[in-house]
Each structure stands twice: as C-alpha cells, then as structure tokens.
Write an enzyme that holds these catalytic residues in place. Structure first.
Site, short mmCIF file in Angstrom:
data_model
loop_
_atom_site.label_atom_id
_atom_site.label_comp_id
_atom_site.label_asym_id
_atom_site.label_seq_id
_atom_site.Cartn_x
_atom_site.Cartn_y
_atom_site.Cartn_z
N GLY A 183 0.82 -1.22 0.00
CA GLY A 183 0.00 0.00 0.00
C GLY A 183 0.85 1.27 0.00
O GLY A 183 1.92 1.31 0.60
N CYS A 186 1.48 2.61 3.38
CA CYS A 186 1.84 1.53 4.32
C CYS A 186 3.33 1.53 4.59
O CYS A 186 4.13 1.70 3.66
CB CYS A 186 1.41 0.23 3.65
SG CYS A 186 2.18 -1.20 4.33
N THR A 188 4.66 -1.03 6.65
CA THR A 188 4.91 -2.33 7.28
C THR A 188 6.26 -2.92 6.87
O THR A 188 7.00 -3.44 7.70
CB THR A 188 3.77 -3.32 6.93
OG1 THR A 188 2.58 -2.79 7.50
CG2 THR A 188 4.01 -4.71 7.48
N GLY A 248 -6.63 2.26 -2.77
CA GLY A 248 -6.79 3.35 -1.82
C GLY A 248 -6.42 4.69 -2.43
O GLY A 248 -7.27 5.53 -2.70
N THR A 323 -7.37 -4.45 -25.65
CA THR A 323 -7.16 -4.40 -27.11
C THR A 323 -5.74 -4.85 -27.45
O THR A 323 -5.53 -5.62 -28.37
CB THR A 323 -7.39 -2.96 -27.62
OG1 THR A 323 -8.55 -2.44 -27.01
CG2 THR A 323 -7.56 -2.92 -29.12
P1 5GP Z 1 -2.99 1.82 -2.05
O1 5GP Z 1 -4.08 1.56 -3.07
O2 5GP Z 1 -3.08 3.18 -1.48
O3 5GP Z 1 -1.63 1.52 -2.59
O4 5GP Z 1 -3.21 0.75 -0.88
C1 5GP Z 1 -4.41 0.62 -0.18
C2 5GP Z 1 -4.26 -0.54 0.78
O5 5GP Z 1 -3.19 -0.30 1.70
C3 5GP Z 1 -5.46 -0.77 1.70
O6 5GP Z 1 -6.52 -1.44 1.07
C4 5GP Z 1 -4.84 -1.57 2.84
O7 5GP Z 1 -4.75 -2.94 2.52
C5 5GP Z 1 -3.44 -1.01 2.91
N1 5GP Z 1 -3.28 -0.06 4.03
C6 5GP Z 1 -4.02 1.03 4.30
N2 5GP Z 1 -3.56 1.69 5.39
C7 5GP Z 1 -2.51 1.00 5.82
C8 5GP Z 1 -1.61 1.15 6.94
O8 5GP Z 1 -1.66 2.11 7.70
N3 5GP Z 1 -0.66 0.19 7.08
C9 5GP Z 1 -0.57 -0.87 6.23
N4 5GP Z 1 0.36 -1.79 6.47
N5 5GP Z 1 -1.38 -1.03 5.16
C10 5GP Z 1 -2.33 -0.12 4.97
#
Ligand code: 5GP
Length: 359
Positions: A183, A186, A188, A248, A323
């Site tokens: 994400g 994110c 992590t 997101g 396409t």
């Molecule tokens: P994006 O489309 O912005 O790249 O990713 C969206 C996804 O990021 C969300 O659906 C969720 O799975 C993940 N995500 C959202 N907030 C957080 C966060 O604070 N920490 C982590 N590890 N993942 C997040």
C-alpha cells in the site's frame, strides 16, 4: 532459517506483451464480470474494482458516485449505527457497498446490532479486515461471521500465500484479500521487514483460490489489495489472476473522497493516511496505543477534482490493455497475458500517475 531464491515480482517489474487481435475498437472490450461464490448463494455483476476501506475513500460520498458505475465502495470501520441509518434512508444499492469489521469483540458487537437493526440487508458484501491474516483469531472470526450472515459475500484478508488463501476460503470466506506491505500509505515493510512482492502474491493466491471449488463448481476468488499506482497496475493484477482490485490512493484526493481538504501556498490538497498511521489511531481511538508502532504514513495528495474524470481514464486504459493483448472480456485478461520482466527503470509505471492535464 530458509531462503526462497525464486524471483518475486511487483507490478513495476513487468510489462505485458502485445498480441494479435481481431478487435476493431477499444469499445469491444467488456469490463463487467459476473461471479458466483464458494459459500454465498448470491450472484454479482459489475466492474470488479473496489475502494480500500480507508477514511479517505471508503465513504458515503464515494459510494454515491461509484455505485452508478457498478464499482464497490468498502466502507471504513468507523461509521456509527446512526450514520448508517441516515445514509441508507436515501441509498439502496447493496451490490456496490461492503461493510467492514475487524476481529475485536466490539467489532462483532457492532455487527450484531447492525443485523438486529436490519442494516446488513443494505449490503451484499462484508469485509473482515486485519493487517495480519495469519492469526488464529482471524479464522475464528470468519467462521462466526459466516454463521451470522450465511448469505452474504464474505471478503477476508490480508494474506499473501497459497496455504492461508485456501484456509480462509475453507473457513467461510468467498473472497480473499491479498497484500501485505504494498500500500502507498503503508510502512509495514520498513517497520517490520515483513512483506511479499505484490504481483507474485496475486499469482500465488489466485492460483490457490481458483483451485478450490464447491460441488456446483464455484471457486474461491481473490482481491489484489494495494500498490496500484497507475491504471496499468490494475490491468497487470487482472492478468496475474486477480478477480477484483482494491485501491486506496487511486480513489483518494477527489472532491468526493474523504479526508480534510488542506490549502497550502494557494494550492489545494486532500489528506491520505494509512489506517494504522498515528493520525488514524488518533482520529479513530483518540490516542495511540503504547504497544503499537505506526505502520502507516500521512500524506497530502494534490486535489484531483471530480472522480468522474478519473473513472473514464481508468476504464479507457483497461479497455486499451484488452485491445493490446487481444482480450475481449476482463475474464480473458489472465489467459491472454504474457508478462515480460523488465528493468524497473525502463518501466513507465515507476512514475507517479497523474490525471490528464486537459481533464
Ligand atoms: P494503495 O491503493 O493506497 O496503494 O493501498 C491501499 C491498501 O493499503 C489498503 O486497502 C490496505 O490494505 C493497505 N493499508 C491502508 N492503510 C494501511 C496502513 O496504515 N498500514 C498498512 N500496512 N497497510 C495499509
């Protein structure tokens, strides 16, 4: 200790090879799909894209726009019963909204109140969302939610491996949400060192889910969740076997998205922050737990205007991919796809996606 030496890929590590095609126009590419499910007796038809269940895009205002395009809005976890009552007094389109809950006791209590108030009748989908889907308590929650909602389409995640994908489906979910660490908000991977390159996770988990079917032949499904920075990433996820895409940041920063609008040096921005960021913990719980580190970041996205322009860009790009690779239907993307491994620097998808200036 063990090392996996196999090459693992993200979206930006590949391009799609063009293929001979008999299509005459991008209009020939059909983006809608109809799915049956492993557990739920429902059938669903739409464009298999959904918003993340985040404060910046899993909102009522987003659902009003996206449901018209047959795209699903997965609501964030923090709407109250009375907010739901008010919203559903003027909105009825169950196939394009999903309720979200976590695995804490208070999540189950709120779900029971939602059921007692008949509010769950407004949703075809329910999403059980945890950052780490490898916990035993997560599987227990899936079994409990399946008992409480035998007919709903249950989404559950997140995981990144074949054995947990199978386990999640066998414990009562219809769709497994795939992604740990890709994400855009994110952190992590940075904070914990845990993660899995997203395209490889999608390929591995879709293969596992599609390999399990019920006596009617309806198999498990997956969602590619997070890491799509351009429309092309969504196309690559379908080519890798994803049934749905969840995004997101691509759905954030619009007039219709959630998050505060901030003005800086005469320019407008909208907030976009991770669900596990310090900001989210403060907004949703009033404080940050001392045993948790933030695993999400806070960003400001330059205001992108109306979501409608983005949607026509997105649909146009997906049809164009179809396409180029000779796929008349979204369903055929995975069958038609040949990925080419590329040097990341050569790949356009490293640049940040911007909506056409002339929009
Ligand atoms: P994006 O489309 O912005 O790249 O990713 C969206 C996804 O990021 C969300 O659906 C969720 O799975 C993940 N995500 C959202 N907030 C957080 C966060 O604070 N920490 C982590 N590890 N993942 C997040």
């Amino acid at each position: 200790m063990r090392i996996i030496n196999e090459v693992m890929l993200d979206y930006c590590d590949v391009l799609l090879k063009p293929k001979r095609s008999t299509m005459e126009s991008r209009k020939d590419v059909d983006l809608t799909r109809t799915f049956s499910f492993y557990h739920s007796p429902k059938k669903w038809t739409g464009i298999p894209i959904m918003t993340a269940n985040m404060a910046s895009c899993g909102t009522f205002s987003t659902a009003r726009v996206l449901s018209k395009h047959k795209i699903i809005t997965t609501f964030h976890k923090y709407y109250t019963i009375s907010e739901y009552k008010e919203f559903f007094s003027s909105f009825s389109n169950p196939d394009y909204v999903s309720y979200t809950l976590g695995i804490r006791d208070r999540d189950i209590e709120q779900l029971k109140v939602m059921i007692d108030n008949k509010l769950m009748d407004n949703f075809s989908f329910v999403c059980i969302d945890v950052p780490n889907g490898y916990l035993e308590k997560f599987l227990e929650t899936i079994r409990l939610v399946r008992e409480l909602l035998p007919e709903h389409i249950i989404i559950a995640g997140n995981v990144v491996s074949n054995e947990m994908t199978e386990e999640i489906i066998l414990n009562g979910a219809d769709i497994v949400k795939v992604g740990i660490g890709p994400g855009s908000a994110c952190t992590t991977r940075k904070m914990t060192g845990v993660g899995y390159p997203q395209l490889s996770a999608v390929i591995e988990c879709s293969d596992a889910a599609h390999g399990i079917s019920n006596p009617k032949g309806h198999c498990g499904l997956i969602i590619a969740d997070g890491g799509q920075v351009h429309p092309s990433c969504i196309a690559k996820a379908y080519c890798g076997g994803a049934d749905f895409n969840m995004c997101g940041s691509l759905f954030s920063g619009f007039e219709e998205s959630g998050g505060e609008t901030v003005e800086m040096n005469g320019k407008l921005f909208k907030e976009y922050y991770g669900s596990s960021s310090n900001k989210a913990m403060l907004v949703n719980y009033g404080q940050k737990d001392s045993h948790r580190a933030s695993e999400g970041r806070y960003t400001l996205i330059p205001h992108k205007g109306s979501m409608e322009y983005f949607l026509s860009d997105l649909f146009g790009s997906l049809r164009s991919t179809g396409t180029y690779i000779g796929a008349r239907k979204l369903k055929e993307f995975a069958k038609r796809a040949t990925f080419i491994r590329v040097n990341r620097q050569l790949n356009e998808s490293n640049a940040k996606y911007e909506i056409n200036e002339n929009n």
